[in-house]
Design an enzyme around this catalytic site. Structure first.
Site, short mmCIF file in Angstrom:
data_model
loop_
_atom_site.label_atom_id
_atom_site.label_comp_id
_atom_site.label_asym_id
_atom_site.label_seq_id
_atom_site.Cartn_x
_atom_site.Cartn_y
_atom_site.Cartn_z
N HIS A 130 -24.81 126.39 -70.40
CA HIS A 130 -24.52 124.99 -70.16
C HIS A 130 -25.18 124.58 -68.85
O HIS A 130 -25.37 125.40 -67.96
CB HIS A 130 -22.99 124.81 -70.07
CG HIS A 130 -22.51 123.41 -70.01
ND1 HIS A 130 -22.54 122.67 -68.84
CD2 HIS A 130 -21.97 122.60 -70.96
CE1 HIS A 130 -22.03 121.46 -69.08
NE2 HIS A 130 -21.68 121.39 -70.34
N ASP A 207 -19.08 132.14 -67.21
CA ASP A 207 -18.55 130.81 -67.48
C ASP A 207 -17.64 130.94 -68.70
O ASP A 207 -18.10 131.09 -69.83
CB ASP A 207 -19.71 129.84 -67.75
CG ASP A 207 -19.23 128.45 -68.14
OD1 ASP A 207 -18.01 128.22 -68.21
OD2 ASP A 207 -20.09 127.59 -68.38
N GLN A 210 -15.47 127.91 -72.62
CA GLN A 210 -15.19 127.91 -74.06
C GLN A 210 -14.36 129.11 -74.49
O GLN A 210 -13.46 128.99 -75.33
CB GLN A 210 -16.51 127.90 -74.84
CG GLN A 210 -17.37 126.69 -74.60
CD GLN A 210 -16.76 125.39 -75.10
OE1 GLN A 210 -15.93 125.38 -76.01
NE2 GLN A 210 -17.15 124.29 -74.49
N LYS A 233 -10.28 121.79 -71.24
CA LYS A 233 -10.51 122.45 -72.53
C LYS A 233 -9.32 123.34 -72.93
O LYS A 233 -9.25 123.82 -74.05
CB LYS A 233 -11.80 123.27 -72.48
CG LYS A 233 -13.05 122.45 -72.21
CD LYS A 233 -14.30 123.30 -72.25
CE LYS A 233 -15.50 122.59 -71.64
NZ LYS A 233 -15.88 121.36 -72.32
N CYS A 371 -25.51 119.34 -73.19
CA CYS A 371 -25.77 119.89 -71.85
C CYS A 371 -26.37 121.29 -71.95
O CYS A 371 -25.97 122.21 -71.22
CB CYS A 371 -24.50 119.91 -71.01
SG CYS A 371 -23.92 118.27 -70.53
#
Length: 413
Positions: A130, A207, A210, A233, A371
């Site tokens: 991302h 990261d 998600q 999220k 993104c």
């Protein structure tokens, strides 16, 4: 007949949906089918109530206050830090920095690591990142002459692990990778990637924006140096998130922003910084939102069960099967074990047009580059449509998604 076979898994999606007020609304006279949770998840009533409760009954600025409201608010605020540590499997609560999201957390690490980097030093990223895990490292390329090395993605949508291991050199100083791609759904083997990085003596950041919502994360088992998450999220409020930093990293990194909260003493001659993690938490935080994030984590602990996660994946698999049954659909990424999302391109139709037409049937999907410009370039497309699934989605919504897509295609093609 639904694209998804009905099975009794013991998961009651109807009871889950009843906790999300927004899911009862209509869009263009159709029931809302929200398939954009990878961008931002909807919020259960428990989170909405927690936010309101702070404003109504127990709000004050956190830390240092001696009155009742300040003490109550500080206790609730710091309780969220403890819940985040437990959620991520961190060894210590002190290893958790409260941030305004994953983007701020990555920038914090990049800025801190960057102080010790020299021209020609290398940072490893992958093509599936991302922009939030690309742009902060480009800052170091622009300002310090750092070289970014890119791990390729296979046609299947997997990280090329052979290329990853071969890309390390004596100049490699940092690795920053997605735990789960926000486009492909690919879930990378964080533990294996960490072991490779550490064999080369290089720290690694993941990261987890998600991955954290779609299965348990255990940073202690992974062994990574840094892990970032974002609250919106995780069924929580915007402008919340966290950085996990292993061991003494928070002692070693310089302060990121200056101001109140992050100091122990300020004089005309200098500054004594607060002990980590407060050293990295300058200014008044999003107090009520952080407390509500704690409520979101409580909600997830109670409701995002193995059965719920299996439900999410079954929906994504059904949607993928339905897409494969259509002509002129190209699915991006089919790596084994991927998360509950599917991105695709419709032949002779732009993703934006598809999404706008599907919206007329109440179906909310994401369209664009997500993104992830380098990944779009890797697959030779400028945009795709993405449907992402959460615990509150249903088999009937998979049917509605596929039907809306058919209608959109008929209109455009």
């Amino acid at each position: 007949m639904s694209a998804l076979a009905r099975t009794d898994s013991g998961f009651d999606v109807t009871a889950i949906r009843a906790q999300f007020p927004i899911l009862s609304r209509e869009v263009h006279g159709k029931p809302l089918v929200y398939l954009d949770s990878a961008a931002s998840a909807q919020k259960p009533q428990a989170v909405i109530d927690a936010l309101g409760d702070v404003w109504r009954g127990s709000y004050a600025n956190v830390h240092r206050g001696l009155h009742t409201l300040a003490n109550e608010t500080t206790e609730a605020f710091e309780a969220t830090r403890g819940k985040l540590a437990a959620f991520l499997g961190a060894a210590r609560t002190e290893d958790i920095v409260l941030t305004r999201g994953a983007t701020e957390a990555i920038n914090l690490v990049a800025a801190g690591i960057g102080h010790s980097l020299k021209e020609g030093d290398e940072i490893i990223l992958s093509q599936m990142e991302h922009h939030s895990n690309i742009v902060p490292w480009h800052f170091l390329r622009e300002r310090k002459g750092v070289v970014i090395r890119w791990v390729p993605v296979t046609d299947e949508g997997a990280l090329d692990t052979v290329a990853y291991e071969a890309i390390f050199t004596s100049r490699t100083k940092m690795v920053a990778l997605s735990h789960m791609s926000n486009v492909l759904g690919t879930k990378n083997d964080a533990k294996a990637l960490t072991e490779i990085a550490h064999r080369h003596g290089v720290p690694i950041l993941f990261d987890g924006s998600q991955a954290a919502v779609h299965g348990p994360v255990d940073v202690s088992a992974i062994g990574c140096d840094f892990y970032v998450i974002t609250g919106h999220k995780l069924y929580g409020p915007n402008a919340t998130g966290a950085l996990y930093a292993k061991g003494d990293w928070l002692d070693r990194l310089p302060a990121f922003m200056g101001g109140g909260e992050m100091i122990a003493e300020v004089s005309e001659e200098g500054v004594v910084y607060a002990a980590p993690p407060h050293k990295f938490e300058a200014g008044t935080p999003a107090i009520a939102d952080v407390i509500a994030l704690g409520a979101a984590l409580d909600w997830m602990h109670a409701h995002v069960t193995p059965e719920a996660l299996a439900h999410e994946h079954a929906l994504a698999e059904a949607a993928t099967a339905g897409l494969k049954a259509m002509d002129g659909i190209r699915i991006l990424g089919e790596a084994p074990g991927k998360g509950p999302m599917v991105s695709f391109v419709v032949e002779n139709a732009h993703a934006h047009d598809i999404a706008q037409l599907m919206d007329r049937y109440g179906v909310a999907v994401r369209a664009g580059h997500h993104c992830a410009h380098p990944l779009m370039k890797r697959f030779g497309v400028t945009a795709s449509v993405r449907a992402s699934f959460a615990v509150y989605n249903t088999p009937e919504e998979v049917d509605a998604f596929l039907d809306a897509l058919r209608r959109a295609r008929e209109f455009l093609i």
